[in-house]
Write an enzyme that holds these catalytic residues in place. Structure first.
Site, PDB file in Angstrom:
ATOM      1  N   ILE A  31       0.873  -1.181   0.000  1.00  0.00           N
ATOM      2  CA  ILE A  31       0.000   0.000   0.000  1.00  0.00           C
ATOM      3  C   ILE A  31       0.910   1.231   0.000  1.00  0.00           C
ATOM      4  CG2 ILE A  31      -1.751   1.258   1.313  1.00  0.00           C
ATOM      5  CD1 ILE A  31      -2.972  -1.324   0.755  1.00  0.00           C
ATOM      6  N   HIS A  65      -5.856  -3.659 -12.014  1.00  0.00           N
ATOM      7  CA  HIS A  65      -6.483  -4.520 -11.004  1.00  0.00           C
ATOM      8  C   HIS A  65      -7.336  -5.578 -11.702  1.00  0.00           C
ATOM      9  CE1 HIS A  65      -8.126  -5.589  -7.108  1.00  0.00           C
ATOM     10  NE2 HIS A  65      -9.305  -5.661  -7.679  1.00  0.00           N
TER      11      HIS A  65
HETATM   12  C1  GRF Z   1      -2.109  -8.783 -12.032  1.00  0.00           C
HETATM   13  O1  GRF Z   1      -3.199  -9.656 -11.975  1.00  0.00           O
HETATM   14  C2  GRF Z   1      -2.543  -7.380 -11.727  1.00  0.00           C
HETATM   15  O2  GRF Z   1      -3.842  -7.098 -12.155  1.00  0.00           O
HETATM   16  C3  GRF Z   1      -2.477  -7.332 -10.220  1.00  0.00           C
HETATM   17  O3  GRF Z   1      -1.365  -8.105  -9.891  1.00  0.00           O
HETATM   18  C4  GRF Z   1      -1.103  -9.047 -10.916  1.00  0.00           C
HETATM   19  C5  GRF Z   1       0.305  -8.824 -11.364  1.00  0.00           C
HETATM   20  O4  GRF Z   1       0.711  -9.802 -12.291  1.00  0.00           O
HETATM   21  N1  GRF Z   1      -2.415  -5.978  -9.737  1.00  0.00           N
HETATM   22  P1  GRF Z   1       2.083  -9.629 -13.060  1.00  0.00           P
HETATM   23  O5  GRF Z   1       3.166  -9.500 -11.996  1.00  0.00           O
HETATM   24  O6  GRF Z   1       1.986  -8.401 -13.909  1.00  0.00           O
HETATM   25  O7  GRF Z   1       2.254 -10.871 -13.869  1.00  0.00           O
END
Ligand code: GRF
Length: 204
Positions: A91, A108
């Site tokens: 955070i 997200h």
């Molecule tokens: C993704 O699902 C993103 O939406 C979330 O964390 C994950 C990161 O995946 N915030 P990566 O490290 O980009 O493969």
């Protein structure tokens, strides 16, 4: 436009941004990747593509604000215009968010405001929604509450597992994130209150 990506893990979204940049489609340069995890695959991906990588160990700082201050100092020193969070599992303090006001975006894995926080895909499955997806939004001081820039929708099937659903969403994340960065780089993303408008024409 100069971009920094902050990531804690696998970095597949970072990879999608790098690929788009290398194809000349991003209209922006990824100048740094920062992580709170030394062994983050994201850092390795950065090095492989000649992008400067920074590991900033949280244990070395007494509290969140001091840590965020150090991260912010690096970002200012390397003069970034936009900070892309891509699986950054910390955070960010309000001070940090205010320091880079409207210059931080996040991806997200749900259709916000549904299912903020951790395990968004599991939350969607448990709730029983028929559609979910991904959202790119500006980061404010709340958890996944900032103005929504763009979303993509995916169906949820009866036999989905967290893994199958996550993979379906991830595919769309990899398309959406570079598209949004490109729109921002082209000056086409306009914030009006908490609403985001996408201009049809590029603004230079
Ligand atoms: C993704 O699902 C993103 O939406 C979330 O964390 C994950 C990161 O995946 N915030 P990566 O490290 O980009 O493969």
């Amino acid at each position: 436009m100069r971009i920094a990506v902050m990531a804690s893990g696998r970095g597949s979204n970072l990879q999608a941004l790098i690929d788009s940049m290398e194809k000349g489609e991003l209209c922006a340069e990824i100048v740094a990747v920062l992580s709170n995890k030394e062994d983050a695959l994201a850092l390795e991906r950065a090095r492989k593509h000649g992008i400067k990588d920074y590991f900033i160990p949280p244990e070395r700082y007494p509290d969140r604000e001091t840590y965020d201050m150090a991260v912010g100092d690096i970002l200012e020193k390397i003069n970034v215009d936009l900070i892309c969070l891509a699986g950054f599992m910390r955070i960010l303090s309000e001070k940090f968010v205010n320091r880079f006001h409207n210059r931080i975006i996040n991806i997200h894995p749900s259709l916000l405001p549904a299912f903020p926080g951790l395990n968004a895909q599991k939350q969607a499955l448990d709730y029983g929604v028929k559609y979910t997806g991904c959202t790119v939004h500006f980061v404010d001081a709340g958890v996944d509450t900032g103005p929504i820039i763009a979303q993509r929708v995916v169906p949820v099937y009866d036999d989905d597992t967290v893994e199958s659903l996550s993979a379906r969403i991830l595919e769309q994340e990899h398309r959406l994130y570079p598209q949004v960065v490109r729109l921002i780089a082209q000056g086409r993303v306009v914030l009006q209150g908490r609403k985001v408008r996408i201009l049809k024409e590029e603004v230079r």
